[in-house]
Every structure is written in C-alpha cells, then in structure tokens.
Design an enzyme around this catalytic site. Structure first.
Site, PDB file in Angstrom:
ATOM      1  N   GLU A 144       0.869  -1.171   0.000  1.00  0.00           N
ATOM      2  CA  GLU A 144       0.000   0.000   0.000  1.00  0.00           C
ATOM      3  C   GLU A 144       0.911   1.229   0.000  1.00  0.00           C
ATOM      4  OE1 GLU A 144      -2.695   2.701  -0.165  1.00  0.00           O
ATOM      5  OE2 GLU A 144      -1.416   2.801   1.606  1.00  0.00           O
ATOM      6  N   SER A 145       0.861   2.003  -1.064  1.00  0.00           N
ATOM      7  CA  SER A 145       1.880   3.027  -1.289  1.00  0.00           C
ATOM      8  C   SER A 145       1.866   4.120  -0.233  1.00  0.00           C
ATOM      9  CB  SER A 145       1.715   3.647  -2.682  1.00  0.00           C
ATOM     10  OG  SER A 145       0.460   4.274  -2.827  1.00  0.00           O
ATOM     11  N   CYS A 148       4.204  -2.435  -8.623  1.00  0.00           N
ATOM     12  CA  CYS A 148       2.908  -1.965  -8.144  1.00  0.00           C
ATOM     13  C   CYS A 148       3.087  -0.745  -7.229  1.00  0.00           C
ATOM     14  CB  CYS A 148       2.142  -3.093  -7.462  1.00  0.00           C
ATOM     15  SG  CYS A 148       0.377  -2.764  -7.277  1.00  0.00           S
ATOM     16  N   ARG A 204      -2.617   6.064  -9.266  1.00  0.00           N
ATOM     17  CA  ARG A 204      -2.770   4.985  -8.285  1.00  0.00           C
ATOM     18  C   ARG A 204      -4.077   4.218  -8.506  1.00  0.00           C
ATOM     19  NH1 ARG A 204      -4.114   7.050  -3.719  1.00  0.00           N
ATOM     20  NH2 ARG A 204      -3.393   5.402  -2.344  1.00  0.00           N
ATOM     21  N   ARG A 236      -4.938  -3.993  -7.518  1.00  0.00           N
ATOM     22  CA  ARG A 236      -5.075  -2.550  -7.251  1.00  0.00           C
ATOM     23  C   ARG A 236      -3.934  -1.794  -7.958  1.00  0.00           C
ATOM     24  NH1 ARG A 236      -5.300  -1.368  -1.086  1.00  0.00           N
ATOM     25  NH2 ARG A 236      -5.861   0.693  -1.873  1.00  0.00           N
ATOM     26  N   HIS A 290       2.778  -7.741 -10.634  1.00  0.00           N
ATOM     27  CA  HIS A 290       3.579  -8.493  -9.670  1.00  0.00           C
ATOM     28  C   HIS A 290       4.142  -9.762 -10.308  1.00  0.00           C
ATOM     29  CE1 HIS A 290       2.073  -6.427  -5.941  1.00  0.00           C
ATOM     30  NE2 HIS A 290       1.034  -6.191  -6.714  1.00  0.00           N
ATOM     31  N   GLU A 317       6.553 -11.456  -9.122  1.00  0.00           N
ATOM     32  CA  GLU A 317       7.035 -12.311  -8.038  1.00  0.00           C
ATOM     33  C   GLU A 317       5.981 -13.321  -7.577  1.00  0.00           C
ATOM     34  OE1 GLU A 317       4.959  -8.940  -5.993  1.00  0.00           O
ATOM     35  OE2 GLU A 317       6.206  -9.196  -7.766  1.00  0.00           O
TER      36      GLU A 317
END
Length: 203
Positions: free
Chosen positions: A50-51, A81, A110, A140, A175, A177
C-alpha cells in the site's frame, strides 16, 4: 560474473516473494529495514503493498532521504505496483502527504486498474524479455499516464503503460514475483550486475 547483492525494502508488502524470486535469479537477496543496510547493496526492490503506508513507514524508519540519495547516486531499483508509485516523480491522485523517491520521469495514477476485488492476471509482452509473454498479476495496480523523453516504455496492457525503465530504475504495474516466472527479476539482476563498481562513481 559477479553475484549482486540485492535488498528488498521490508517495511510493508510482499517481501518474501521477492526474496525468493531474486534468489532464483542468481542474486544474494536480503530484507532491508534500516538506512545502514543500504550501504553494501548492488540493487534494491521496492515491493507491492500500500503506497501511502509504505511512504509513511519510510519516513518513520528514517529511510526516505537515504533511499532518495541512493536512487540519485544510481543504485539500480526495481519497483512493483506500489513500488512503481514510489519511484514516480509525480502522482495524479496521491494524498497530500504522500512522499515518493523519484527516479523515473513519469506520472502515475494509483489504483488505476480498480479495487482489490477487480484484480486480474494477464499475459504481457515485455521488451527485453525473451521466451514469450510474462504473466502479470494486477492487484489494485497503477498505470503510467505519461513519461519523459528519457523513459523507455517496456510494456503496455489494454492501451496503458505498465512497465518502464529509466537508466538504472525499472518499474512494473504488475507483480511477477507471484507467478513463479522469474524473468523480470533476472532482467533486474542483470541490471544490477552490470552496474557493480559504477554506482556513485560520478557523484
């Protein structure tokens, strides 16, 4: 060929998955939480999460300015992200108190692809990665609204820019990963390997 030491910013987000992907891509991977742990790194991953929370934690842990200094000095950085948001110069819809590190001359929106329950996976062709599309997990996810002249667009999805590079800084909306496909991490590890011995040489 040297084995680069790459940190994963471990303030918040999917740290473990990045550590596994980096190790699979032949890097020495370690979590990073304190400024002094940045000193001997050849690269750094800023994970998803969550940025706004990540921004606040970077300030609280005294990491924000040291991170900015390392980015400016040329440390290879890969943001996924929320990490893409962190390496953007400008945000379209960030909170007033939200801080970024900069590193890529771009404007990022965002949560552009929707809320958590609108998450999806999609095949994404990424320039510089052989072997077919990368499976992108979008949670998101942001997208890039515009980029500066020095920014290389590596991938688009549904008409939107989702992967970019400027110098030693790489960013993806998605993502990699989370998929078991380590090719994007291998690209970043190679960026870090090539920069060994050159970071900060002209500062």
């Amino acid at each position: 060929m040297s084995t680069p030491v790459i940190g994963v910013l471990a303030l918040q987000g999917d740290v473990r998955e990045h550590l596994i992907a980096l190790a699979a891509a032949d890097a020495v991977a370690r979590p990073v939480r304190r400024p002094e742990e940045l000193d001997d790194l050849d690269g750094l991953v800023i994970p998803g999460g969550e940025s706004t929370t990540m921004s606040k934690l970077a300030v609280a842990f005294g990491m924000l300015e040291p991170l900015r200094e390392r980015v400016k000095a040329g440390l290879p950085v890969y943001g996924t992200c929320a990490g893409m948001i962190m390496v953007a110069d400008k945000l379209l819809d960030g909170r007033e108190d939200q801080e970024t590190l900069g590193g890529i001359e771009m404007i990022v929106r965002r949560n552009a692809f929707g809320r958590q329950n609108e998450s999806f996976e999609a095949a994404v062709e990424v320039a510089g990665i052989e072997g077919g599309p990368v499976e992108g997990v979008f949670i998101r996810a942001p997208w890039v609204e515009s980029v500066g002249a020095q920014v290389e667009v590596l991938a688009r999805y549904d008409g939107h820019t989702v992967a970019v590079r400027q110098g030693n800084v790489l960013a993806t909306s998605f993502h990699p990963e989370l998929t078991g496909d380590h090719r994007v991490h291998a690209l970043f590890v190679e960026m870090a390997r090539q920069s060994v011995g050159t970071v900060g040489a002209t500062t």
